[in-house]
Structure formats: C-alpha cells, structure tokens
Motif scaffolding. Structure first.
Motif, PDB file in Angstrom:
ATOM      1  N   UNK A 142     182.235 104.103 -71.088  1.00  0.00           N
ATOM      2  CA  UNK A 142     182.991 105.228 -71.641  1.00  0.00           C
ATOM      3  C   UNK A 142     184.476 105.165 -71.291  1.00  0.00           C
ATOM      4  N   UNK A 143     184.839 104.357 -70.324  1.00  0.00           N
ATOM      5  CA  UNK A 143     186.242 104.226 -69.933  1.00  0.00           C
ATOM      6  C   UNK A 143     186.475 102.835 -69.374  1.00  0.00           C
ATOM      7  N   UNK A 144     187.671 102.578 -68.872  1.00  0.00           N
ATOM      8  CA  UNK A 144     187.968 101.270 -68.287  1.00  0.00           C
ATOM      9  C   UNK A 144     186.926 100.956 -67.207  1.00  0.00           C
ATOM     10  N   UNK A 145     186.717  99.691 -66.963  1.00  0.00           N
ATOM     11  CA  UNK A 145     185.634  99.288 -66.062  1.00  0.00           C
ATOM     12  C   UNK A 145     185.954  97.971 -65.377  1.00  0.00           C
ATOM     13  N   UNK A 146     185.184  97.721 -64.324  1.00  0.00           N
ATOM     14  CA  UNK A 146     185.088  96.415 -63.700  1.00  0.00           C
ATOM     15  C   UNK A 146     183.607  96.088 -63.632  1.00  0.00           C
ATOM     16  N   UNK A 147     183.279  94.819 -63.693  1.00  0.00           N
ATOM     17  CA  UNK A 147     181.897  94.374 -63.554  1.00  0.00           C
ATOM     18  C   UNK A 147     181.542  94.305 -62.069  1.00  0.00           C
ATOM     19  N   UNK A 148     180.231  94.408 -61.769  1.00  0.00           N
ATOM     20  CA  UNK A 148     179.797  94.309 -60.375  1.00  0.00           C
ATOM     21  C   UNK A 148     178.452  93.603 -60.297  1.00  0.00           C
ATOM     22  N   UNK A 149     178.335  92.691 -59.316  1.00  0.00           N
ATOM     23  CA  UNK A 149     177.072  92.019 -59.039  1.00  0.00           C
ATOM     24  C   UNK A 149     176.960  91.798 -57.529  1.00  0.00           C
ATOM     25  N   UNK A 150     175.752  91.490 -57.083  1.00  0.00           N
ATOM     26  CA  UNK A 150     175.570  91.292 -55.645  1.00  0.00           C
ATOM     27  C   UNK A 150     175.910  89.868 -55.205  1.00  0.00           C
ATOM     28  N   UNK A 151     175.425  88.869 -55.933  1.00  0.00           N
ATOM     29  CA  UNK A 151     175.684  87.482 -55.560  1.00  0.00           C
ATOM     30  C   UNK A 151     176.163  86.717 -56.796  1.00  0.00           C
ATOM     31  N   UNK A 152     177.268  86.026 -56.663  1.00  0.00           N
ATOM     32  CA  UNK A 152     177.752  85.161 -57.742  1.00  0.00           C
ATOM     33  C   UNK A 152     177.507  83.723 -57.301  1.00  0.00           C
ATOM     34  N   UNK A 153     176.568  83.072 -57.993  1.00  0.00           N
ATOM     35  CA  UNK A 153     176.225  81.692 -57.654  1.00  0.00           C
ATOM     36  C   UNK A 153     176.878  80.712 -58.622  1.00  0.00           C
ATOM     37  N   UNK A 154     176.647  80.942 -59.913  1.00  0.00           N
ATOM     38  CA  UNK A 154     177.255  80.070 -60.922  1.00  0.00           C
ATOM     39  C   UNK A 154     178.341  80.804 -61.710  1.00  0.00           C
ATOM     40  N   UNK A 155     178.273  82.118 -61.738  1.00  0.00           N
ATOM     41  CA  UNK A 155     179.217  82.914 -62.511  1.00  0.00           C
ATOM     42  C   UNK A 155     178.753  83.187 -63.920  1.00  0.00           C
ATOM     43  N   UNK A 156     177.645  82.577 -64.340  1.00  0.00           N
ATOM     44  CA  UNK A 156     177.195  82.706 -65.725  1.00  0.00           C
ATOM     45  C   UNK A 156     176.736  84.114 -66.088  1.00  0.00           C
ATOM     46  N   UNK A 157     176.122  84.832 -65.175  1.00  0.00           N
ATOM     47  CA  UNK A 157     175.700  86.204 -65.484  1.00  0.00           C
ATOM     48  C   UNK A 157     176.919  87.071 -65.757  1.00  0.00           C
TER      49      UNK A 157
END
Length: 192
Positions: A142-157
């Motif tokens: 609904x507004x500006x955002x940043x993505x969030x994940x717990x572990x970045x292994x390859x970055x593909x998600x």
C-alpha cells in the motif's frame, strides 16, 4: 563497550556475542541487501530450532538488538516479507518472519505466496534460480516498502520477489537478518 552496559537484552552476553554482526550492504544486480548478521553454524542452529522445532520462545532473539533501528528504517514503509509454503505455514502454525518482526513493531506486508512446496536450501546452486516460477504476488504494498528475509544464500528469492514489484530500472532495497558466505562471495565477484 558502553552500549552493552546500558542496553537491556533478552539473552545473555555470551549468547549475544556469538551472533556475528555484519552491518554491510551488498549489491546484487538491481538489489541492495542490508544485512545485520553473518550466517554461521550458531545462527543456523537457532533458526532451525525456531522454524523447524517451532520454538516460538526464540522469536524475539534475532532482531531484539535492531528493533529500534528497524522502526527507523520502516517508519514510512512497509516490510514486505518473503513467502513460506502453505505446507510449512500449516505444520509450524506461524509465519516465522512475522513472528521474528513482531518485536520491531513495523508494518508487515505479506503479498507473496509460494505456489508449491519449494525449499531453496534443498536446491543445488544451479536450480535455485527456478524460485521465480514458484513465487506469485497476491497484492501490492500500500506504500513504499523494503523487502525482508531471514537468510540470503543465493539472493534468488529476493530477486524473484523484487521482479514482481519493481518499477522499470529501479534499484530495490532489501533487509536480511543474515547473509550466507556464498552470497557475500557472489557479490564480491560481481563487483570485480
């Protein structure tokens, strides 16, 4: 040293010391990833106990030291979380990222689903890229955002999610609890 004397924590100093601070920003394609910790055996075992062991008592441990910073980061933005499969949500009874972010009091946007049970950590490096065919957007933040994940292994998600939300030529920002050494290597190689 002063920060440790006056700041409350929910775990002992010995355990907190085992978290390897990262505080770096990695560029990967059109994605900038801000990471709080390095992924290592200690963090892997805690995440496993939390997610697969359904040990919800650990929910605040991961982001407790960054909860005020997270409020500042997401003050006028939504925190768009990466999806879990329907099977994982049912077996756990909770979305691990929502639980983890609860102590931060940020506005969470859950706008993705996984169309099948596809666990990135079980995929070979050459198959991880296929995640883009598994993630679908169900709504738009609904507004500006940043993505969030717990572990970045390859970055593909994160890249797959960003592609579903990205405006033309836009640099996307993501925050991660941790980055795997493989991801760090890939980013370093890319910058050469």
């Amino acid at each position: 040293m002063k920060e440790y004397l006056f700041e409350e924590d929910i775990i002992c100093g010995n355990c907190r010391h085992r978290f390897i601070k990262n505080d770096c920003i990695y560029t990967y394609g059109y994605l900038r990833v801000h990471a709080f910790y390095r992924y290592d055996d200690f963090l892997e075992s805690l995440l496993y106990q939390f997610k697969e062991g359904c040990d919800v008592a650990l929910e605040n441990v991961f982001l407790w030291k960054y909860r005020k910073k997270m409020v500042d980061i997401f003050r006028h933005r939504q925190c768009v979380i990466m999806p879990s499969s329907e099977d994982k949500l049912k077996s756990r009874g909770f979305h691990h990222l929502k639980k983890m972010l609860a102590c931060c009091e940020v506005e969470v946007c859950d706008c993705f689903i996984k169309t099948k049970n596809y666990k990135q950590s079980l995929q070979r490096a050459q198959n991880r890229e296929k995640i883009h065919s598994v993630i679908q957007r169900t709504s738009f933040p609904a507004k500006d955002f940043y993505l969030f994940d717990d572990v970045v292994t390859s970055g593909y998600t994160l890249l797959a999610a960003a592609a579903l939300l990205r405006k033309k030529d836009e640099i996307m920002e993501a925050y991660a609890l941790s980055v795997h050494p493989r991801f760090v290597e890939m980013c370093d190689k890319q910058q050469l």
